[in-house]
Scaffold this motif. Structure first.
Motif, PDB file in Angstrom:
ATOM      1  N   THR A   1       0.872  -1.188   0.000  1.00  0.00           N
ATOM      2  CA  THR A   1       0.000   0.000   0.000  1.00  0.00           C
ATOM      3  C   THR A   1       0.901   1.227   0.000  1.00  0.00           C
TER       4      THR A   1
ATOM      5  N   LYS B   1     -11.947  -0.555   2.623  1.00  0.00           N
ATOM      6  CA  LYS B   1     -11.323   0.549   3.357  1.00  0.00           C
ATOM      7  C   LYS B   1     -12.284   1.725   3.437  1.00  0.00           C
TER       8      LYS B   1
ATOM      9  N   GLU C   1      -8.067   4.184  -3.297  1.00  0.00           N
ATOM     10  CA  GLU C   1      -7.279   3.675  -2.186  1.00  0.00           C
ATOM     11  C   GLU C   1      -7.902   2.385  -1.651  1.00  0.00           C
ATOM     12  N   GLY C   2      -7.044   1.461  -1.271  1.00  0.00           N
ATOM     13  CA  GLY C   2      -7.505   0.277  -0.565  1.00  0.00           C
ATOM     14  C   GLY C   2      -8.364  -0.642  -1.415  1.00  0.00           C
TER      15      GLY C   2
ATOM     16  N   GLU D   1      -3.509   5.437  -3.562  1.00  0.00           N
ATOM     17  CA  GLU D   1      -2.668   4.503  -2.814  1.00  0.00           C
ATOM     18  C   GLU D   1      -2.889   3.103  -3.354  1.00  0.00           C
TER      19      GLU D   1
ATOM     20  N   TRP E   1      -5.213  -6.152   7.638  1.00  0.00           N
ATOM     21  CA  TRP E   1      -6.003  -5.079   7.044  1.00  0.00           C
ATOM     22  C   TRP E   1      -7.208  -4.864   7.944  1.00  0.00           C
TER      23      TRP E   1
ATOM     24  N   PHE F   1      -2.919  -1.056  -3.731  1.00  0.00           N
ATOM     25  CA  PHE F   1      -3.337  -2.179  -2.900  1.00  0.00           C
ATOM     26  C   PHE F   1      -3.105  -3.434  -3.738  1.00  0.00           C
TER      27      PHE F   1
END
Length: 826
Positions: free
Chosen positions: A315, A492, A503-504, A322, A487, A324
């Motif tokens: 990450t 997320k 992200e995520g 971001e 996680w 993943f």
């Protein structure tokens, strides 16, 4: 400990003159009976098992999976149940210095009596409990277990809390949350002895909790340690010899003196063979044995299978958000698979054969990852053993789902013990890729209205309790006992947060719940899709079972009870009208619901894969069912592949040719998950539905890089002299191909036409040869014979021959029928 290996170890590791005093474990699985606490009549029970299965086996209830029987069985979960057995213990066993009863799984609030002495009270179905019974055990023994129904403790805990937590009273009880009812499963809140009870005896020493760790792993050396705990009272370190065997070859002998109960023995493997997900290499497993000796006598031994690999969750910030993704053995790996739920609401009905078949189906569909969803169970050892063997990575949720949980000291200690035990149990498995704290708890708190009408003080307390579990206890425990990544919550961000796409991991339920069109999946690709799905009806076999009739009635009250989503039928119908013709008969509607599901979900799968490496994983909801139902699964309760599983098999292939139409441009992508690149010729052929060639093109020396997704061709279809609703485009690269259609399925001008079939008997079943003079869309082969088609729901091109294998034990195939989308067109 795997005591089944004792006989082999005696032969392989010692001389015939040596004396042995090994720990012995015996399962207490015979002579069990059960009854309601307020009843006087005892009935035969199966252990391991559960009360619903026992009532069913004794013909005391109708099967809860048939019709609407589930509704009339809710009294079972509001009843206290009692189990009992008797067992003998020989004097030789009674003379052992240490005797314990190990309860590997009691569901859930249990009081255990041995010879009328209360020896244990439990409150967690996910924990094992061990009791020293040396002082209580006799030559003849009576073991009795009383299960109190869950609502008693739940109401007590709820009253202490002073406010209501989402979602219902299930959050107070540490057991499988789906048993309280879900939008794909029944409300069968069962109880009982769901995992074995073992009588374990030993004298001077017992070895436990063997962990094989990698200190260094590269092509030339695996620098390893075997770490284990010693239960010992009289033996001193200097009297012990620790031996490590790798694939039955002695690697290390150690007499090192160490303090404390934990021992560590280093050893090395030269030129190690790595464990890989099956789509990238061999999931090789070493057999590692730890043997403890004193005076040349084996005192204890343990053997495990171990795959050597590294895994990391990456990450990192980049220009779009971001990342993943997972690295295995230093290589970024694209994850392809599905979400897994328990295979039966009555867990004891899941056999080793069920595990074997389902996981073979996972491999056959080119999946390399399953997510074990947090509302089910920490699976039985065989599940992870088979995943290790077959090269399937596991995203393992902790068992928390779609709720907020209490944070009192007793609950937190219970969770701590649960996490510690299950991490230790599973940490040697190469297949474990990730521990995830919960399913959708964080999203629910921030997006589902759970904070409404609460004081700031109350909201702070609830969220702080969340953090105690998922931001403190669980990550610290994972970090302490394993090298696997952690996680906090999946996803997320909820889909109400714009960051979900950048992200995520993401759960995209705009499809289905919010009724967005399938094209939404192509336009909104996240970094890693860990949930998205669409419902379909199960097989004709499952529907006939539900109805207990040869008819395919889908409007009866009994059948409608097997649709647990309040808008399920309505949503299937709405989506079908958008993209497909709506059939007139139940038989056709069932078939087309599966085509619809496969059409939408594979559209998402391929969009995700085309976006590699921005997106590095796609796991659809859901792989399997826990009962026969209308659900999001790709394999129904009876193991039948729906259209989605067949189509996903293609969409998950290591090398995929994937087409998408954007602004009258047909874009063809080459996706290569393998670690080797290659170049070959790209060709496209446009034909009408009778096979007449309308256009063609070839590009030589097209390069497809390793572990990549590339746009390899574009075709402007706006300026072609074709009718878009009357053609198919075949795109071909090397030995891989794909078919592209330029309009929605309902707008295709498919023609009626016969399919010629030739059936031949084979050693494993039948070979079916199919031919047609016109394109046949979504060809569905079906029969009442139990078996498996090598392919189904496929497109049969005009004037081409397809050979399908039907694997079955049946001696004839007289009732084979064929259904196509062509048949449903006006």
């Amino acid at each position: 400990m795997k005591y089944s290996l004792i006989a082999i170890l005696l032969l392989l590791l010692t001389s015939c003159e040596a004396k042995h005093d090994l720990p012995i474990a015996t399962a207490l699985q015979d002579n069990w009976q059960f009854k309601a606490v307020n009843d006087s009549i005892w009935h035969v029970a199966t252990v391991p098992g559960n009360v619903h299965a026992d009532l069913l086996d004794n013909k005391l209830i109708e099967h809860p999976f048939i019709g609407a029987n589930e509704d009339s069985l809710q009294w079972i979960s509001e009843t206290d149940w009692e189990y009992k057995t008797t067992f003998s213990v020989p004097n030789e066993t009674l003379s052992k210095k240490h005797i314990a009863l190990n309860f590997e799984g009691l569901d859930t609030y249990a009081s255990v009596f041995l010879n009328d002495s209360l020896i244990l009270k439990t409150d967690n179905a996910f924990r094992a409990f061990s009791v020293n019974v040396k002082s209580v055990l006799k030559p003849q023994n009576k073991l009795r277990i009383v299960f109190e129904h869950t609502s008693i403790s739940e109401e007590q805990e709820k009253a202490k809390l002073g406010y209501q937590l989402p979602e219902g009273n299930r959050i107070f009880t540490r057991k499988a949350q789906f048993q309280y009812g879900w939008d794909w499963g029944p409300e069968l809140n069962t109880s009982g002895i769901w995992r074995p009870i073992m009588l374990e005896t030993w004298n001077d020493l017992r070895l436990e909790d063997l962990t094989i760790k990698q200190r260094l792993l590269n092509d030339s050396i695996a620098d390893m340690t075997a770490t284990f705990d010693i239960k010992s009272e009289v033996i001193k370190d200097k009297e012990l010899v620790y031996e490590v065997y790798v694939n039955d070859v002695l690697h290390t002998t150690s007499k090192v003196v160490q303090k404390g109960h934990t021992r560590t023995v280093p050893f090395q493997i030269k030129s190690p063979k790595l464990w890989w997900p099956h789509n990238l290499g061999d999931p090789y497993l070493y057999t590692i044995k730890m043997v403890l000796k004193r005076n040349n006598s084996i005192i204890d031994s343990v053997s495990i299978k171990k795959g050597l690999r590294t895994i990391a969750l990456v990450t990192e910030n980049d220009t779009r958000g971001e990342s993943f993704y997972f690295k295995v053995n230093g290589v970024p790996v694209y994850m392809k698979g599905a979400n897994y739920i328990p295979q039966n609401s009555m867990q004891n009905k899941v056999t080793d054969a069920h595990y074997e078949k389902l996981l073979d189906d996972v491999v056959d569909a080119n999946m390399n990852m399953l997510r074990v969803w947090g509302g089910g169970i920490y699976e039985n050892d065989i599940f992870y053993d088979l995943c290790d063997e077959k090269g399937i990575l596991i995203w393992q949720d902790f068992m928390f789902a779609c709720a907020m949980y209490p944070g009192d000291q007793s609950f937190l200690e219970n969770v701590q013990d649960e996490a510690t035990q299950n991490i230790k149990r599973l940490r040697n498995h190469a297949s474990i890729a990730l521990w995830c704290g919960n399913n959708e708890n964080s999203e629910g708190w921030h997006r589902w209205g759970w904070q409404a009408n609460r004081s700031d003080e109350e909201k702070d307390e609830i969220w702080n309790n969340y953090l105690k579990v998922f931001d403190s206890i669980l990550p610290k425990t994972v970090n302490e006992f394993t090298d696997a990544p952690y996680w906090e919550s999946s996803p997320k961000y909820g889909r109400g947060n714009p960051k979900y796409q950048f992200e995520g991991d993401a759960h995209d339920w705009w499809i289905w719940h919010d009724a967005y069109p399938f094209e939404h999946l192509e336009d909104n690709v996240p970094r890693f899709m860990s949930e998205f799905g669409f419902q379909a009806f199960p097989s004709y076999e499952a529907i006939r079972y539900i109805n207990q009739s040869d008819s395919l009635e889908i409007t009866s009250e009994g059948f409608k009870n097997h649709q647990k989503h309040v808008r399920g039928f309505q949503l299937i119908d709405a989506y079908m009208k958008r993209d497909f013709p709506v059939p007139d008969t139940a038989e056709d509607y069932i078939y087309l619901s599966q085509i619809l599901q496969a059409y939408g979900i594979t559209k998402g799968i391929e969009a995700h894969r085309r976006a590699k490496p921005y997106n590095m994983g796609t796991l659809y909801w859901q792989l399997n069912d826990c009962w026969p139902s209308v659900s999001w699964s790709s394999i129904d309760f009876f193991g039948n592949w729906k259209a989605l599983h067949y189509k996903a098999k293609t969409s998950f292939e290591n090398v995929l040719i994937s087409n998408t139409v954007e602004n009258d441009t047909l874009k063809t992508y080459g996706i290569n998950d393998s670690l080797t690149g290659f170049d070959d010729t790209f060709t496209y052929i446009i034909t009408d539905f009778d096979g007449k060639v309308m256009g063609t093109g070839t590009t030589m020396n097209t390069q497809l890089n390793a572990n990549s997704s590339q746009l390899i061709h574009t075709l402007d279809v706006a300026n072609l002299n074709i009718n878009k609703d009357e053609v198919v485009v075949a795109t071909m690269f090397a030995n891989f191909h794909s078919y592209a259609y330029l309009v929605k399925p309902k707008d295709l001008k498919l023609k009626k036409g016969a399919i010629k079939k030739t059936i031949s008997k084979t050693s494993n079943g039948f070979e079916i040869k199919l031919e047609s003079t016109t394109l046949q869309k979504d060809v569905f082969l079906y029969t009442k014979s139990k078996g498996h088609f090598s392919d189904n729901y496929f497109d049969l091109m005009p004037n081409e021959t397809i050979i399908i294998e039907f694997k079955t034990q049946e001696g004839s195939l007289d009732d084979l029928k064929i259904k196509t989308l062509n048949d449903l067109m006006d």
